[in-house]
Design a protein around this motif. Sequence first.
Motif, PDB file in Angstrom:
ATOM      1  N   SER A 115     -29.141   6.766   7.396  1.00  0.00           N
ATOM      2  CA  SER A 115     -28.713   7.199   8.733  1.00  0.00           C
ATOM      3  C   SER A 115     -29.307   6.336   9.843  1.00  0.00           C
ATOM      4  O   SER A 115     -28.912   6.452  10.997  1.00  0.00           O
ATOM      5  N   ASP A 116     -30.285   5.498   9.512  1.00  0.00           N
ATOM      6  CA  ASP A 116     -30.864   4.607  10.520  1.00  0.00           C
ATOM      7  C   ASP A 116     -30.107   3.287  10.641  1.00  0.00           C
ATOM      8  O   ASP A 116     -30.370   2.498  11.547  1.00  0.00           O
ATOM      9  N   LEU A 117     -29.195   3.033   9.712  1.00  0.00           N
ATOM     10  CA  LEU A 117     -28.542   1.724   9.670  1.00  0.00           C
ATOM     11  C   LEU A 117     -27.496   1.568  10.769  1.00  0.00           C
ATOM     12  O   LEU A 117     -26.827   2.542  11.147  1.00  0.00           O
ATOM     13  N   PRO A 118     -27.312   0.350  11.271  1.00  0.00           N
ATOM     14  CA  PRO A 118     -26.203   0.091  12.192  1.00  0.00           C
ATOM     15  C   PRO A 118     -24.905   0.004  11.396  1.00  0.00           C
ATOM     16  O   PRO A 118     -24.341  -1.079  11.192  1.00  0.00           O
ATOM     17  N   ALA A 119     -24.470   1.143  10.907  1.00  0.00           N
ATOM     18  CA  ALA A 119     -23.321   1.178  10.007  1.00  0.00           C
ATOM     19  C   ALA A 119     -22.446   2.377  10.344  1.00  0.00           C
ATOM     20  O   ALA A 119     -22.927   3.377  10.860  1.00  0.00           O
ATOM     21  N   ALA A 120     -21.157   2.253  10.034  1.00  0.00           N
ATOM     22  CA  ALA A 120     -20.234   3.354  10.288  1.00  0.00           C
ATOM     23  C   ALA A 120     -19.115   3.313   9.270  1.00  0.00           C
ATOM     24  O   ALA A 120     -18.862   2.276   8.637  1.00  0.00           O
ATOM     25  N   GLY A 121     -18.458   4.462   9.120  1.00  0.00           N
ATOM     26  CA  GLY A 121     -17.290   4.542   8.251  1.00  0.00           C
ATOM     27  C   GLY A 121     -16.074   4.909   9.081  1.00  0.00           C
ATOM     28  O   GLY A 121     -16.205   5.516  10.152  1.00  0.00           O
ATOM     29  N   ALA A 122     -14.886   4.546   8.605  1.00  0.00           N
ATOM     30  CA  ALA A 122     -13.668   4.924   9.313  1.00  0.00           C
ATOM     31  C   ALA A 122     -12.512   5.044   8.329  1.00  0.00           C
ATOM     32  O   ALA A 122     -12.419   4.280   7.368  1.00  0.00           O
ATOM     33  N   ALA A 123     -11.663   6.034   8.585  1.00  0.00           N
ATOM     34  CA  ALA A 123     -10.447   6.202   7.799  1.00  0.00           C
ATOM     35  C   ALA A 123      -9.303   6.364   8.799  1.00  0.00           C
ATOM     36  O   ALA A 123      -8.899   7.472   9.127  1.00  0.00           O
ATOM     37  N   PRO A 124      -8.784   5.240   9.299  1.00  0.00           N
ATOM     38  CA  PRO A 124      -7.852   5.284  10.427  1.00  0.00           C
ATOM     39  C   PRO A 124      -6.507   5.939  10.110  1.00  0.00           C
ATOM     40  O   PRO A 124      -5.850   6.436  11.007  1.00  0.00           O
ATOM     41  N   GLU A 125      -6.076   5.894   8.839  1.00  0.00           N
ATOM     42  CA  GLU A 125      -4.732   6.402   8.519  1.00  0.00           C
ATOM     43  C   GLU A 125      -4.790   7.364   7.331  1.00  0.00           C
ATOM     44  O   GLU A 125      -3.841   7.474   6.576  1.00  0.00           O
ATOM     45  N   TRP A 126      -5.890   8.054   7.172  1.00  0.00           N
ATOM     46  CA  TRP A 126      -6.085   8.845   5.948  1.00  0.00           C
ATOM     47  C   TRP A 126      -5.053   9.959   5.816  1.00  0.00           C
ATOM     48  O   TRP A 126      -4.568  10.496   6.809  1.00  0.00           O
ATOM     49  N   MET A 127      -4.753  10.319   4.578  1.00  0.00           N
ATOM     50  CA  MET A 127      -3.876  11.470   4.334  1.00  0.00           C
ATOM     51  C   MET A 127      -4.330  12.297   3.136  1.00  0.00           C
ATOM     52  O   MET A 127      -4.064  13.477   3.068  1.00  0.00           O
ATOM     53  N   ASN A 157       0.826  -1.203   0.000  1.00  0.00           N
ATOM     54  CA  ASN A 157       0.000   0.000   0.000  1.00  0.00           C
ATOM     55  C   ASN A 157       0.866   1.261   0.000  1.00  0.00           C
ATOM     56  O   ASN A 157       2.093   1.185  -0.143  1.00  0.00           O
ATOM     57  N   PHE A 158       0.209   2.393   0.170  1.00  0.00           N
ATOM     58  CA  PHE A 158       0.825   3.703  -0.071  1.00  0.00           C
ATOM     59  C   PHE A 158       2.244   3.863   0.483  1.00  0.00           C
ATOM     60  O   PHE A 158       3.153   4.271  -0.229  1.00  0.00           O
ATOM     61  N   LEU A 159       2.456   3.534   1.748  1.00  0.00           N
ATOM     62  CA  LEU A 159       3.782   3.776   2.335  1.00  0.00           C
ATOM     63  C   LEU A 159       4.816   2.732   1.919  1.00  0.00           C
ATOM     64  O   LEU A 159       5.964   2.792   2.341  1.00  0.00           O
ATOM     65  N   GLN A 160       4.418   1.784   1.098  1.00  0.00           N
ATOM     66  CA  GLN A 160       5.379   0.772   0.640  1.00  0.00           C
ATOM     67  C   GLN A 160       5.924   1.052  -0.754  1.00  0.00           C
ATOM     68  O   GLN A 160       6.720   0.280  -1.278  1.00  0.00           O
ATOM     69  N   GLN A 161       5.512   2.178  -1.366  1.00  0.00           N
ATOM     70  CA  GLN A 161       5.954   2.400  -2.741  1.00  0.00           C
ATOM     71  C   GLN A 161       7.466   2.550  -2.842  1.00  0.00           C
ATOM     72  O   GLN A 161       8.099   1.981  -3.726  1.00  0.00           O
ATOM     73  N   ILE A 207     -14.093   0.378   6.455  1.00  0.00           N
ATOM     74  CA  ILE A 207     -12.780   0.902   6.855  1.00  0.00           C
ATOM     75  C   ILE A 207     -11.974   1.130   5.582  1.00  0.00           C
ATOM     76  O   ILE A 207     -11.729   0.196   4.820  1.00  0.00           O
ATOM     77  N   VAL A 208     -11.620   2.373   5.342  1.00  0.00           N
ATOM     78  CA  VAL A 208     -11.042   2.739   4.048  1.00  0.00           C
ATOM     79  C   VAL A 208      -9.860   3.680   4.245  1.00  0.00           C
ATOM     80  O   VAL A 208      -9.558   4.091   5.355  1.00  0.00           O
ATOM     81  N   GLY A 209      -9.240   4.028   3.142  1.00  0.00           N
ATOM     82  CA  GLY A 209      -8.257   5.101   3.165  1.00  0.00           C
ATOM     83  C   GLY A 209      -6.815   4.648   3.206  1.00  0.00           C
ATOM     84  O   GLY A 209      -6.498   3.472   3.058  1.00  0.00           O
ATOM     85  N   CYS A 210      -5.983   5.621   3.480  1.00  0.00           N
ATOM     86  CA  CYS A 210      -4.569   5.599   3.137  1.00  0.00           C
ATOM     87  C   CYS A 210      -3.678   5.049   4.239  1.00  0.00           C
ATOM     88  O   CYS A 210      -4.151   4.437   5.185  1.00  0.00           O
ATOM     89  N   ASN A 211      -2.374   5.311   4.086  1.00  0.00           N
ATOM     90  CA  ASN A 211      -1.399   5.240   5.175  1.00  0.00           C
ATOM     91  C   ASN A 211      -0.898   6.658   5.407  1.00  0.00           C
ATOM     92  O   ASN A 211      -0.989   7.514   4.539  1.00  0.00           O
ATOM     93  N   ASN A 212      -0.307   6.865   6.580  1.00  0.00           N
ATOM     94  CA  ASN A 212       0.165   8.199   6.940  1.00  0.00           C
ATOM     95  C   ASN A 212       1.253   8.011   7.991  1.00  0.00           C
ATOM     96  O   ASN A 212       1.009   7.339   8.994  1.00  0.00           O
ATOM     97  N   PRO A 213       2.446   8.571   7.756  1.00  0.00           N
ATOM     98  CA  PRO A 213       3.520   8.353   8.747  1.00  0.00           C
ATOM     99  C   PRO A 213       3.190   8.938  10.127  1.00  0.00           C
ATOM    100  O   PRO A 213       3.934   8.697  11.081  1.00  0.00           O
ATOM    101  N   LYS A 214       2.072   9.637  10.233  1.00  0.00           N
ATOM    102  CA  LYS A 214       1.668  10.130  11.557  1.00  0.00           C
ATOM    103  C   LYS A 214       1.199   8.985  12.448  1.00  0.00           C
ATOM    104  O   LYS A 214       1.033   9.161  13.649  1.00  0.00           O
ATOM    105  N   ILE A 215       0.919   7.841  11.836  1.00  0.00           N
ATOM    106  CA  ILE A 215       0.499   6.687  12.632  1.00  0.00           C
ATOM    107  C   ILE A 215       1.245   5.458  12.121  1.00  0.00           C
ATOM    108  O   ILE A 215       1.479   5.330  10.913  1.00  0.00           O
ATOM    109  N   SER A 216       1.647   4.600  13.039  1.00  0.00           N
ATOM    110  CA  SER A 216       2.388   3.401  12.668  1.00  0.00           C
ATOM    111  C   SER A 216       1.684   2.703  11.495  1.00  0.00           C
ATOM    112  O   SER A 216       0.503   2.381  11.567  1.00  0.00           O
ATOM    113  N   HIS A 217       2.453   2.493  10.423  1.00  0.00           N
ATOM    114  CA  HIS A 217       1.934   1.968   9.158  1.00  0.00           C
ATOM    115  C   HIS A 217       1.110   0.685   9.359  1.00  0.00           C
ATOM    116  O   HIS A 217       1.612  -0.276   9.925  1.00  0.00           O
TER     117      HIS A 217
END
Length: 621
Positions: free
Chosen positions: A533-545, A310-314, A437-447
Amino acid sequence: MGEKSVDQASLKMLNKAAQEGIETAWDRYEKQQPQCGFGLLGICCRNCNMGPCRIDPFGDEPQEGVCGATADTIAARNLLRMIAAGAAAHSDHGRDIVTTLYETAAGETQGYQIKDEGKLRALAAEFGIPEEGRGKEEIARDLAREAMEEFGMVKGKLQFLNRAPEKRRQLWEKVGITPRGVDREIVEVMHRTHIGVDNDYVNLTLHGVRTALSDGWGGSMFATEFSDVLFGTPQPIKGQSNLGVLKEDQVNIVVHGHEPVLSDMIVQAAREDDLLAAAQEKGANGINVCGMCCTGNEILMRHGVPVAGNFLQQELAVVTGVVDAMVVDVQCIMPALTQVARCYHTKVISTSPKARFPGADHVPFSEQTALDTARKIIMMAIDNFSHRKEELIQIPDEEMEYMAGFSVEAIIKALGGSLDPLLDAIKAGQIKGIAAIVGCNNPKISHDYGHLTLTRELIKNDVLVVQTGCAAIACAKAGLLLPEAADEAGPGLGAVCKALGIPPVLHMGSCVDISRILVTAAAIANALGVDMSDLPAAGAAPEWMSEKAVSIGSYVIGSGIFTVLGTVPPVLGAKKFTELLTQGAQDVLGAAFAVETDPMKAAGLILEHIAAKRKGLGLES
Ligand code: XCC
Ligand code: SF4
């Protein structure tokens, strides 16, 4: 968790890089410390030449820019410009796919075909294009032309919005954020954020969400759907992941970037006999095409092509010393690649007129000569095979199998033809809910740490996880995309996965394919007769950049789904604007952002949210 990465292959290559004096993103990040406080807080403005202006975050003077703009105005304008850039990136990608379909239907391209006629006809029906008794080329031409118009504003409202639940569409109308045309919303961001136009952070935010919606339900959705028509709709498929997929005895070509138009052609051409023979002549045992980032996701979803990382491995892929060509198109390609490549033998080959890299070889790519260009690029890699520096070669042995290819169509098929089994499992509480759960890597958080920790914690608690982008690659490398990972899931989710033979973490594709997640969520909401908005659903981007991630997060909350960001967006210097994003949006859109840098705590927030939504639907927790 102080490590730079939780991925062993990456740690090995970071070590090698350090020994060889190679700088990586982590080193450059270190050199940037401390990063600019005004920038981090979002309260510097360069939108006109009376500035640059900055607001004192401690409440001292100045509290306004030269024009009088406040912290809230400035931070909101800045965030809107991030949304515009992100939406533009996804949507321009979408436009290129639409154009490729149009030109393919007109017989003007080389190597492409309409692979999924069924999907083409379904889309035609959706757009009101007659398809009975007509050939696929004829239909495709009409459909592509219709799609091109959606980028402007001919109809005044995007067609794909009709896929959303009626309640959501009514809400968009009521709030006045129904996206009118993809390009139009992006242009309007630039207009409104010019000095002296929109200075009301609430009004700005609403337009930001509208622009993001034109990405999720517009540009990105076009990219996904039209790619399926051209390259085939993904079906479950297995492949290998991580740097161990690079092969010492083969010509290694890493395709990196985002669009499938080039990478798919390279995969196709690499199977041709004369190219294989040319590789053998140079002493190689084959041609090994691997992916990286989202273009990697495009070809792994459709061909099971190995994904190197992924991103930080290029940069780390180049550090192995065996990448004969790194072929790039657009987005998320570090300009540093050519610097790193110079120390090894790797040729960085740029292909898009939109993305040039000083120090790279440029091979202009066009759809008209796509297959020939792909062949030429492969020949360059073959010719480069003999230039490897033996003493610099080290390939980490980490390699992990994955199962990917979960398009909406594939999920429905895996469920036996309808969403019902999934709905039943959710109703019965076997599956508590769904998290994207989506998104990037970011050196601000352990890859990879954010992706893996959050994913593991959620599946353990019976939350089905769907993924795209670099998050999905992180989980592929950790073995979470295998049916066997059901053992790591809670008893309910685990049992469902085992019965269906699917992993507890479903790889749905590249970042534009988050549109597949929207379609799934909309279909579930429609089946239940509720709003998203009624669904038991959520989004997350833990390492987005990336700015694309800002657009994504905004269309996800605009679609009514709570979203947790794992790195801090540049807004905290603007108090009221931050409150709007994290609280006020809830009243307006039925969803808001949370910011939580600790993935364990983020999991807690998501589980709490899912429990509350289950209660709202009258389901047992
Ligand atoms: Fe880029 Fe799409 Fe982010 Fe990965 S996840 S770093 S945007 S490649 Ni899209
Ligand atoms: Fe300063 Fe206003 Fe110009 Fe921004 S737009 S640089 S705040 S004067």
